[in-house]
Enzyme design. Sequence first.
Site, PDB file in Angstrom:
ATOM      1  N   CYS A 167       0.826  -1.206   0.000  1.00 39.08           N
ATOM      2  CA  CYS A 167       0.000   0.000   0.000  1.00 39.08           C
ATOM      3  C   CYS A 167       0.863   1.259   0.000  1.00 39.08           C
ATOM      4  O   CYS A 167       1.350   1.689   1.054  1.00 39.08           O
ATOM      5  CB  CYS A 167      -0.927  -0.018   1.220  1.00 39.08           C
ATOM      6  SG  CYS A 167      -1.903   1.487   1.370  1.00 39.08           S
ATOM      7  N   CYS A 207      -0.401   4.116   2.109  1.00 37.47           N
ATOM      8  CA  CYS A 207      -0.245   3.937   3.565  1.00 37.47           C
ATOM      9  C   CYS A 207       1.205   4.170   3.981  1.00 37.47           C
ATOM     10  O   CYS A 207       1.466   4.785   5.014  1.00 37.47           O
ATOM     11  CB  CYS A 207      -0.608   2.520   3.997  1.00 37.47           C
ATOM     12  SG  CYS A 207      -2.091   1.861   3.267  1.00 37.47           S
ATOM     13  N   ASP A 208       2.162   3.650   3.201  1.00 37.46           N
ATOM     14  CA  ASP A 208       3.544   3.550   3.684  1.00 37.46           C
ATOM     15  C   ASP A 208       4.561   4.396   2.915  1.00 37.46           C
ATOM     16  O   ASP A 208       5.731   4.462   3.318  1.00 37.46           O
ATOM     17  CB  ASP A 208       3.990   2.075   3.634  1.00 37.46           C
ATOM     18  CG  ASP A 208       3.096   1.201   4.496  1.00 37.46           C
ATOM     19  OD1 ASP A 208       2.667   1.672   5.564  1.00 37.46           O
ATOM     20  OD2 ASP A 208       2.816   0.064   4.094  1.00 37.46           O
TER      21      ASP A 208
END
Length: 316
Positions: A135, A138-139
């Site tokens: 992701c 997300c990261d």
Amino acid sequence: MTTEIRDTVILGTGCAGLTAAIYTARAGLKPLVLEGQQPGGQLSITSLVENFPGWPEGVQGPDLIENMRKQAARFGAEYRMAQLVSADLTANPIHLQTSAGEILTRTLIVASGASARWLGLPSEKALVGHGVSSCATCDGFFFRGKEIAVVGGGDSAMEEALFLTRFASKITLLHRREAFRASKIMLERVNADPKIVLRPNTVVEEVLGVEENAVRGLKLRDVRTGEISELAVSGLFLGIGHEPNAKVFAGKIDLDTDGYIKTQNNVFTTHEGAVVPGVFACGDVQDRRYRQAITAAGTGCMAALEAEKFIVEQPS
Ligand code: NAP
């Protein structure tokens, strides 16, 4: 104690499930919407959605989902965090065993979507959360100024690579074949980005850094020559597609060879070819061909209308 019988239970809170929730709620069915491990589905971890009609400037995936959620709640949809453990679809009401107890329902709308696919390497598994991610939104933030790699040749991989250019200093896009399956517009954007280097015909043999508990590189193999090489990166992002979340229905609903729910007229589920009464599927869990937010919403609407029709036609 008698268990209440719901009119409609919806499995999943992605675009398909929430659209089904809006329609069934407006039809007065008071849907119970079960939220799984990734509330909001794939849109919740997507950045800008540019192709959902009605937003000429695009809309952030999480905002789109949050709006749908509120819209369904306004008409009476109820949300509950629960995993489906098993289901008895052979009689009506349908019996669902969930992590939050037993639920009986006249109709079930399966909108459980699809989850990110992994390469399946032990070193990849060991380093998830320590440099390996599926992701980018997300990261990506953790890779500011770092060199990283993205695996995949479809639109997801292109989207991840383009998003990661905000943070990373260099992105090597690894693909196992010569030809990319991504759309022309995404490939053009990737090709035009000076931070992204395409490396086709290459597979990841191992993620390096297990001892240090942090990714320090990749062992790569050129599929044409067999040559092994190392690439120094501090992050690996997977953009290799998704797997349908339908395992719990194996043997109860017909699935195709890749585990997608087979449907008739887009939303009717079957068992050994015969329609399963009251059980409908929509969105990515039954769609291996289009897999778009708008098609998920479309089939979510269709499933809701069929659920409503099923209840109206049932003898009371
Ligand atoms: P996809 O189109 O199925 O592509 C998956 C890619 O990963 C393929 O290139 C595949 O290689 C590769 N792959 C699969 N398993 C692999 C493995 N074990 N090792 C190495 N490579 C592997 O999936 P997607 O990119 O997630 O796209 C799914 C759908 O969503 C598509 O319809 C796409 O258009 C849509 N989508 C659209 C956007 C957008 O428009 N912005 C963004 C994301 C997704 P092969 O090519 O060799 O099979």
